[in-house]
Design a protein around this motif. Structure first.
Motif, PDB file in Angstrom:
ATOM      1  N   THR A 192       0.838  -1.202   0.000  1.00  0.00           N
ATOM      2  CA  THR A 192       0.000   0.000   0.000  1.00  0.00           C
ATOM      3  C   THR A 192       0.872   1.250   0.000  1.00  0.00           C
ATOM      4  OG1 THR A 192      -1.770  -1.142   1.183  1.00  0.00           O
ATOM      5  CG2 THR A 192      -1.794   1.270   1.226  1.00  0.00           C
ATOM      6  N   ALA A 193       1.846   1.284   0.895  1.00  0.00           N
ATOM      7  CA  ALA A 193       2.788   2.403   0.977  1.00  0.00           C
ATOM      8  C   ALA A 193       4.190   1.898   0.673  1.00  0.00           C
ATOM      9  CB  ALA A 193       2.737   3.035   2.365  1.00  0.00           C
ATOM     10  N   ARG A 194       4.992   2.777   0.077  1.00  0.00           N
ATOM     11  CA  ARG A 194       6.382   2.449  -0.225  1.00  0.00           C
ATOM     12  C   ARG A 194       7.251   3.586   0.302  1.00  0.00           C
ATOM     13  NH1 ARG A 194       6.302   1.776  -5.811  1.00  0.00           N
ATOM     14  NH2 ARG A 194       6.572   4.024  -5.971  1.00  0.00           N
ATOM     15  N   GLU A 195       8.201   3.252   1.177  1.00  0.00           N
ATOM     16  CA  GLU A 195       9.036   4.257   1.816  1.00  0.00           C
ATOM     17  C   GLU A 195      10.460   4.203   1.273  1.00  0.00           C
ATOM     18  OE1 GLU A 195       7.980   6.505   3.876  1.00  0.00           O
ATOM     19  OE2 GLU A 195       5.944   5.715   4.147  1.00  0.00           O
ATOM     20  N   VAL A 196      11.119   5.343   1.224  1.00  0.00           N
ATOM     21  CA  VAL A 196      12.514   5.423   0.808  1.00  0.00           C
ATOM     22  C   VAL A 196      13.401   5.207   2.027  1.00  0.00           C
ATOM     23  CG1 VAL A 196      14.316   6.915  -0.124  1.00  0.00           C
ATOM     24  CG2 VAL A 196      12.004   6.970  -1.111  1.00  0.00           C
ATOM     25  N   ALA A 197      14.291   4.221   1.948  1.00  0.00           N
ATOM     26  CA  ALA A 197      15.226   3.951   3.045  1.00  0.00           C
ATOM     27  C   ALA A 197      16.539   4.690   2.860  1.00  0.00           C
ATOM     28  CB  ALA A 197      15.485   2.447   3.152  1.00  0.00           C
ATOM     29  N   GLY A 198      16.879   5.050   1.632  1.00  0.00           N
ATOM     30  CA  GLY A 198      18.131   5.751   1.384  1.00  0.00           C
ATOM     31  C   GLY A 198      18.638   5.481  -0.011  1.00  0.00           C
ATOM     32  N   GLY A 199      19.923   5.722  -0.216  1.00  0.00           N
ATOM     33  CA  GLY A 199      20.518   5.508  -1.527  1.00  0.00           C
ATOM     34  C   GLY A 199      22.018   5.710  -1.476  1.00  0.00           C
ATOM     35  N   PHE A 200      22.677   5.319  -2.559  1.00  0.00           N
ATOM     36  CA  PHE A 200      24.125   5.383  -2.640  1.00  0.00           C
ATOM     37  C   PHE A 200      24.573   5.933  -3.993  1.00  0.00           C
ATOM     38  CE2 PHE A 200      23.082   2.010   0.327  1.00  0.00           C
ATOM     39  CZ  PHE A 200      23.905   2.285   1.401  1.00  0.00           C
ATOM     40  N   ALA A 201      25.760   6.529  -4.002  1.00  0.00           N
ATOM     41  CA  ALA A 201      26.437   6.899  -5.237  1.00  0.00           C
ATOM     42  C   ALA A 201      27.406   5.777  -5.580  1.00  0.00           C
ATOM     43  CB  ALA A 201      27.185   8.215  -5.068  1.00  0.00           C
ATOM     44  N   THR A 202      27.338   5.301  -6.809  1.00  0.00           N
ATOM     45  CA  THR A 202      28.144   4.165  -7.244  1.00  0.00           C
ATOM     46  C   THR A 202      29.331   4.641  -8.069  1.00  0.00           C
ATOM     47  OG1 THR A 202      26.168   2.768  -7.336  1.00  0.00           O
ATOM     48  CG2 THR A 202      28.117   1.983  -8.500  1.00  0.00           C
ATOM     49  N   THR A 203      30.522   4.185  -7.703  1.00  0.00           N
ATOM     50  CA  THR A 203      31.722   4.433  -8.494  1.00  0.00           C
ATOM     51  C   THR A 203      32.039   3.177  -9.294  1.00  0.00           C
ATOM     52  OG1 THR A 203      32.628   5.968  -6.856  1.00  0.00           O
ATOM     53  CG2 THR A 203      34.173   5.026  -8.430  1.00  0.00           C
ATOM     54  N   LEU A 204      32.080   3.325 -10.614  1.00  0.00           N
ATOM     55  CA  LEU A 204      32.361   2.195 -11.487  1.00  0.00           C
ATOM     56  C   LEU A 204      33.833   2.172 -11.873  1.00  0.00           C
ATOM     57  CD1 LEU A 204      29.309   2.436 -13.913  1.00  0.00           C
ATOM     58  CD2 LEU A 204      29.574   0.875 -11.980  1.00  0.00           C
ATOM     59  N   GLY A 205      34.326   0.984 -12.191  1.00  0.00           N
ATOM     60  CA  GLY A 205      35.669   0.840 -12.721  1.00  0.00           C
ATOM     61  C   GLY A 205      35.718   1.327 -14.155  1.00  0.00           C
ATOM     62  N   PRO A 206      36.868   1.212 -14.796  1.00  0.00           N
ATOM     63  CA  PRO A 206      37.009   1.735 -16.156  1.00  0.00           C
ATOM     64  C   PRO A 206      36.113   1.025 -17.162  1.00  0.00           C
ATOM     65  CG  PRO A 206      39.022   0.598 -15.445  1.00  0.00           C
ATOM     66  CD  PRO A 206      38.129   0.656 -14.272  1.00  0.00           C
ATOM     67  N   LEU A 207      35.502   1.816 -18.027  1.00  0.00           N
ATOM     68  CA  LEU A 207      34.741   1.264 -19.141  1.00  0.00           C
ATOM     69  C   LEU A 207      35.720   0.568 -20.094  1.00  0.00           C
ATOM     70  CD1 LEU A 207      32.420   4.350 -19.774  1.00  0.00           C
ATOM     71  CD2 LEU A 207      31.808   2.209 -18.639  1.00  0.00           C
ATOM     72  N   PRO A 208      35.279  -0.424 -20.879  1.00  0.00           N
ATOM     73  CA  PRO A 208      33.891  -0.717 -21.232  1.00  0.00           C
ATOM     74  C   PRO A 208      33.178  -1.679 -20.298  1.00  0.00           C
ATOM     75  CG  PRO A 208      35.345  -2.077 -22.549  1.00  0.00           C
ATOM     76  CD  PRO A 208      36.236  -1.201 -21.714  1.00  0.00           C
ATOM     77  N   ARG A 209      33.813  -2.095 -19.194  1.00  0.00           N
ATOM     78  CA  ARG A 209      33.143  -2.953 -18.223  1.00  0.00           C
ATOM     79  C   ARG A 209      32.439  -2.100 -17.186  1.00  0.00           C
ATOM     80  NH1 ARG A 209      32.615  -7.997 -20.398  1.00  0.00           N
ATOM     81  NH2 ARG A 209      34.519  -8.560 -21.517  1.00  0.00           N
ATOM     82  N   GLY A 238       5.892  -2.817  -5.340  1.00  0.00           N
ATOM     83  CA  GLY A 238       5.256  -2.111  -4.243  1.00  0.00           C
ATOM     84  C   GLY A 238       5.425  -2.782  -2.901  1.00  0.00           C
ATOM     85  N   PHE A 239       5.685  -4.098  -2.915  1.00  0.00           N
ATOM     86  CA  PHE A 239       5.767  -4.854  -1.665  1.00  0.00           C
ATOM     87  C   PHE A 239       7.211  -5.295  -1.432  1.00  0.00           C
ATOM     88  CE2 PHE A 239       5.741  -8.598   0.976  1.00  0.00           C
ATOM     89  CZ  PHE A 239       4.784  -8.316   1.939  1.00  0.00           C
ATOM     90  N   GLY A 240       7.638  -5.193  -0.182  1.00  0.00           N
ATOM     91  CA  GLY A 240       8.948  -5.688   0.189  1.00  0.00           C
ATOM     92  C   GLY A 240      10.058  -4.726  -0.173  1.00  0.00           C
ATOM     93  N   VAL A 241      11.284  -5.225  -0.078  1.00  0.00           N
ATOM     94  CA  VAL A 241      12.460  -4.398  -0.278  1.00  0.00           C
ATOM     95  C   VAL A 241      12.871  -4.428  -1.745  1.00  0.00           C
ATOM     96  CG1 VAL A 241      14.113  -6.254   0.210  1.00  0.00           C
ATOM     97  CG2 VAL A 241      14.740  -3.876   0.681  1.00  0.00           C
ATOM     98  N   CYS A 242      13.427  -3.306  -2.225  1.00  0.00           N
ATOM     99  CA  CYS A 242      13.849  -3.218  -3.614  1.00  0.00           C
ATOM    100  C   CYS A 242      15.072  -2.320  -3.721  1.00  0.00           C
ATOM    101  CB  CYS A 242      12.723  -2.672  -4.497  1.00  0.00           C
ATOM    102  SG  CYS A 242      13.099  -2.695  -6.263  1.00  0.00           S
TER     103      CYS A 242
END
Length: 392
Positions: A192-209, A238-242
């Motif tokens: 019914t309700a969906r809450e934001v728990a947080g978030g992160f900034a992702t640092t990727l290694g060198p492309l093309p990977r 809508g349900f559970g963690v994502c």
């Protein structure tokens, strides 16, 4: 309360997160797995956990279920169908299938965000007219395996041919490269309700990977939440963690992929550390029917945190490795300027490591929590200098 935990490998999230969480709640646990020998000391039922019919049959022949849950990428749909069979709270199996299959994800999100994407069935040719550069990836892939950026038709044809040698029967996806900083959105919902728990900034290694080398605490920009919420609604989440990954492009946020489970690679523990809450317990309690309004996801005990993936830079044999490190439980009065460090070794001395250009190249995971970015970075740098991984 009887919890059926459907799982494959004994990951940190299972052994260090959900199993202790169930014990703290006083729940009885039965582990459903196709690898029963890997869970000594637990009530284990062997089953083909990929097949909902086998899961349902195994549960029905055992104890009455109160909760059926999985945090595995591969088992969300089967687990959701089993929970539905017994009339228990759970995810919509259709949303689980949509999130797992990147081609279906793009189809579901087409009305929300215009990302050019083409499905490549087994044996099919290479599409024409794509907006290069493009990313080629398996539709059902995990851990950045066989995900590569290509800059033209010839490179795309070569990448597809190479992937087909390893995955001849799998559907691939070729989609436009979403250029911009990579972020994550962590949510918890009760249907019914969906809450934001947080978030992160992702640092990727060198492309093309696309190897994820570091995640730093960074809650989502409030201006992005309306779009991301619409995307999750379109996918049926809508349900559970994502755990949702997205890029902040010049045209705004664009979803990279939706992982209908808790974030992994020790970032689930970092999220719990930062919020100062029993996150794994809360997720289980949602699957027992509790509303998310029962929980306070708006607090923040620690100001900053990071998970650094210690990645093998070359193939070789491990000759030196940092020790596993786990600090004592935090006191209410953490020393000013103090940083708490955890290190989880994923390899051992004597292991041979073959670099793959994926998240499988991790040697260890280093988690740090402290009052600000500067002191966390300093503590991480010091640990890495004093305790290097050495490959010969």
């Amino acid at each position: 309360m009887r919890l059926y935990l459907s799982t494959l490998n004994p990951t940190d999230s299972v052994t260090g997160g959900f199993l202790p969480a169930a014990a703290a709640l006083g729940w009885d646990v039965t582990i459903l797995t196709d690898q029963p020998d890997r869970y000594p000391g637990y009530d284990v039922v062997a089953a083909d956990v990929h097949d909902p019919r086998a899961v349902i049959d195994a549960v029905a022949a055992h104890h009455r279920p109160d909760v059926i849950f999985s945090n595995s990428d591969h088992l969300q749909a089967a687990t959701a169908l089993a929970a539905g069979y017994f009339g228990l709270p759970g995810k919509d199996w259709r949303a689980c299938v949509t999130a797992k299959n990147k081609a279906l994800t793009r189809r579901a999100l087409a009305a929300v965000e215009p990302v050019r994407s083409v499905r490549l069935p087994p044996g099919g040719g290479v599409p024409q007219g794509l907006p290069y550069p493009v990313v080629i990836k398996p539709a059902l892939g995990v851990a950045s395996e066989d995900v590569v950026l290509v800059d033209g038709p010839d490179a795309l044809a070569a990448a597809v041919a190479a992937i087909r040698e390893r995955r001849p029967e799998e559907v691939l996806v070729a989609e436009e490269f979403l250029d911009g900083p990579v972020r994550t959105l962590e949510t918890l919902g009760d249907g019914t309700a969906r809450e934001v728990a947080g978030g992160f900034a992702t640092t990727l290694g060198p492309l093309p990977r696309f190897v994820e080398e570091r995640l730093d605490w960074r809650p989502p920009d409030p201006d992005h939440l309306a779009h991301l919420g619409a995307a999750l609604d379109a996918a049926g989440v809508g349900f559970g963690v994502c755990h949702t990954e997205y890029a902040v492009t010049p045209d705004g946020p664009r979803v990279i992929e939706i992982n209908y489970r808790l974030i992994g690679d020790n970032c689930d523990f970092l999220l719990a550390d930062l919020l100062g809450v029993p996150l794994h317990q809360w997720i289980l309690r949602v699957h027992a029917g509790e509303p998310v309004s029962s929980f306070d996801l708006g607090g923040l005990r620690a100001a900053y945190g990071s998970v650094v993936s210690l990645v093998a830079e070359r193939s070789g044999t491990v000759t030196a490795a940092p020790p596993d490190l786990s600090p004592p439980d935090p006191s209410p009065a953490e020393p000013a300027g103090g940083v708490r460090l955890w290190h989880r070794a994923l390899r051992r001395i004597g292991d041979h490591v073959e670099v793959t250009g994926t998240n499988r190249d991790y040697l260890g995971l280093l988690r740090a929590v402290g009052p600000d970015a500067a002191v966390v970075d300093a503590a991480v740098d010091t640990f890495r200098k004093e305790h290097p991984w050495v490959l010969a």
